[in-house]
Design an enzyme around this catalytic site. Structure first.
Site, PDB file in Angstrom:
ATOM      1  CG  HIS A   1      -2.269 -16.773  53.720  1.00 43.77           C
ATOM      2  ND1 HIS A   1      -2.769 -16.248  54.894  1.00 43.77           N
ATOM      3  CD2 HIS A   1      -2.965 -16.166  52.728  1.00 43.77           C
ATOM      4  CE1 HIS A   1      -3.716 -15.374  54.615  1.00 43.77           C
ATOM      5  NE2 HIS A   1      -3.853 -15.290  53.302  1.00 43.77           N
TER       6      HIS A   1
ATOM      7  CG  HIS B   1      -1.986 -11.607  54.683  1.00 47.96           C
ATOM      8  ND1 HIS B   1      -1.430 -11.758  53.435  1.00 47.96           N
ATOM      9  CD2 HIS B   1      -3.276 -12.000  54.548  1.00 47.96           C
ATOM     10  CE1 HIS B   1      -2.333 -12.202  52.589  1.00 47.96           C
ATOM     11  NE2 HIS B   1      -3.476 -12.375  53.235  1.00 47.96           N
TER      12      HIS B   1
ATOM     13  CG  ASP C   1      -4.079 -13.181  49.605  1.00 54.11           C
ATOM     14  OD1 ASP C   1      -4.177 -13.950  50.586  1.00 54.11           O
ATOM     15  OD2 ASP C   1      -4.391 -11.977  49.654  1.00 54.11           O
TER      16      ASP C   1
ATOM     17  NE  ARG D   1      -7.989 -11.665  48.091  1.00 51.82           N
ATOM     18  CZ  ARG D   1      -7.593 -12.913  48.322  1.00 51.82           C
ATOM     19  NH1 ARG D   1      -7.442 -13.346  49.566  1.00 51.82           N
ATOM     20  NH2 ARG D   1      -7.345 -13.728  47.330  1.00 51.82           N
TER      21      ARG D   1
HETATM   22  C1  OGA Z   1      -7.312 -12.188  52.679  1.00 54.19           C
HETATM   23  C2  OGA Z   1      -6.996 -12.515  54.079  1.00 54.19           C
HETATM   24  C3  OGA Z   1      -7.335 -11.813  56.322  1.00 54.19           C
HETATM   25  C4  OGA Z   1      -8.345 -11.043  57.064  1.00 54.19           C
HETATM   26  O1  OGA Z   1      -8.361 -11.570  52.430  1.00 54.19           O
HETATM   27  O2  OGA Z   1      -6.506 -12.510  51.823  1.00 54.19           O
HETATM   28  O3  OGA Z   1      -6.127 -13.298  54.333  1.00 54.19           O
HETATM   29  O4  OGA Z   1      -7.990 -10.526  58.133  1.00 54.19           O
HETATM   30  N1  OGA Z   1      -7.714 -11.868  54.960  1.00 54.19           N
HETATM   31  O5  OGA Z   1      -9.486 -10.954  56.595  1.00 54.19           O
HETATM   32 MN    MN Z   2      -4.979 -13.736  52.501  1.00 50.91          MN
END
Ligand code: OGA
Ligand code: MN
Length: 288
Positions: free
Chosen positions: A104, A263, A106, A279
Site C-alpha cells: 500500500h 510498502h 499511506d 509515524r
Molecule cells: C506505516 C506502515 C509498516 C511497518 O507505518 O505506514 O505501513 O513495517 N508501517 O510498520
Molecule cells: Mn504504511
C-alpha cells in the site's frame, strides 16, 4: 560533520549520514536532504534520539502534517503522531497493529494522498540477535518504466477507486483483530478515485499508482478484467528488482515518498516480542 547521501544498491533508497535530527537542521543541509528525497524516494537516518516534538519539528520542514483518520491510534499528547505497534494495554491495542499487512501507500484512499511518511523506531522485535518485522519498499517509478509500451498504452487513462473501509474489511476477512471504521471516520474518507498512472508531484516522473491494500477496482472495467489487471500490476510493482527491504534498528528514522513507492510489513514476530514505532504523515496535493 557535513551531511552526506549514500544510495543503496537497490532500485530506491539511500542513507543520510551526518545529521542529528533532534537539533534544528540548517537550510543547506535541509536542501541536500530534500533533493535526496526526490531522487531516492526512501531515506534512512540511523541512530536518532528523538522526542515526539523533535520528530514533528523535522517532519514539518517538508510541509503540513496530517492527523490520521484512525484517531484511536494517534498519540494522546501529539495527534500528528500515529502509533504503529503490536503492544496491548490490557485488551486494547495502543497503536495500529496491522499497518502494512498488504502492499500500500499511506493515505492513497484520500483525494490528496500523503506526500511522505516519517517512521521512527523505538522498539524492534528480534530473535537470536536478528531484527524481525522488516518493511519492504517498491519503486513504483522503476516498475512503471519497466512496463511494455502496450501495457503503458492500455492503462494510460484508467482510474481506480481507493477505500480505507475496503482495506479494513479485507483485514477482518483475513482474520485480523480489527474494527470497522466508525461513522465519523467513514465520513472523513469516502472512496477516492485516482488515475492509476500518476506523475509524482515532487518529481514529475510517472509511476504506477495501484496497490493491493486500498484499491477496490478499476473504473469502467468488468469485475473479472479489473481483478486480473490489478493482480498483474500489483505483482509487477513488487518484483524483487524494484524492492528495498529495510531491516530496522532502534533509532532509525525512515522516510518515504507515498506516490513514488509502495510498502509492506513483515509479520514474523508476536508478543511478547514488542514492536513500537511512531509515524508522522505529510499532507499531499490532490491527485488526478
Ligand atoms: C506505516 C506502515 C509498516 C511497518 O507505518 O505506514 O505501513 O513495517 N508501517 O510498520
Ligand atoms: Mn504504511
Amino acid at each position: 560533520m557535513a551531511v552526506s547521501i549514500h544510495p543503496f544498491d537497490t532500485a530506491l533508497g539511500a542513507e543520510v549520514r551526518g545529521l542529528d535530527i533532534s537539533r534544528p537542521v540548517d537550510e543547506e543541509s535541509f536542501a541536500i536532504v530534500n533533493d535526496a528525497y526526490k531522487k531516492h524516494s526512501v531515506l534512512l537516518f540511523r541512530n536518532q534520539e528523538l522526542t515526539p516534538q523533535q520528530h514533528i519539528a523535522f517532519s514539518r520542514r517538508f510541509g503540513k502534517l496530517e492527523i490520521h483518520v484512525l484517531d484511536q491510534w494517534c498519540h494522546a499528547d501529539h495527534p500528528e503522531i500515529l502509533i504503529v505497534s503490536n503492544i496491548k494495554d490490557k485488551d486494547r491495542h495502543i497503536g495500529v497493529p496491522h499497518a502494512g499487512r498488504y502492499w500500500h501507500t499511506d493515505l492513497s484512499y484520500m483525494v490528496a494522498p500523503s506526500r511522505g511518511s516519517l517512521l521512527y523506531a523505538i522498539e524492534i522485535p528480534e530473535q537470536n540477535g536478528r531484527a524481525l518485522g522488516d518493511t519492504r519498499f517498491a519503486s513504483a517509478v522503476a516498475a512503471y518504466d519497466a512496463l511494455s509500451e502496450e501495457i503503458k498504452k492500455r492503462i494510460a487513462d484508467l482510474s481506480a477507486t481507493f477505500s480505507l473501509a475496503h482495506h479494513r474489511s479485507k483485514l477482518m476477512a483475513d482474520g485480523a483483530d480489527e474494527n470497522p471504521l466508525t461513522a465519523e471516520q467513514q465520513a472523513k474518507v469516502p472512496v477516492a478515485v485516482h488515475k492509476i498512472v500518476q506523475e509524482n508531484p515532487l518529481t514529475g516522473r510517472k509511476c504506477l499508482f495501484v496497490n493491493e491494500g486500498h484499491v477496490v477496482e478499476i473504473v469502467g472495467l468488468a469485475q473479472e478484467e479489473s481483478r486480473e489487471l490489478l493482480a498483474m500490476l500489483s505483482r509487477h510493482v513488487t518484483k524483487p528488482e524494484f524492492v528495498y527491504r529495510h531491516r530496522w534498528q532502534v533509532g532509525d528514522l525512515l522516510m518515504w515518498d507515498n506516490v513514488a513507492t509502495q510498502h509492506i510489513a513483515e509479520f514474523d514476530y508476536a508478543l511478547p516480542q514488542r514492536r513500537y514505532l511512531l509515524r508522522t504523515t505529510l499532507e499531499g496535493v490532490a491527485l488526478a
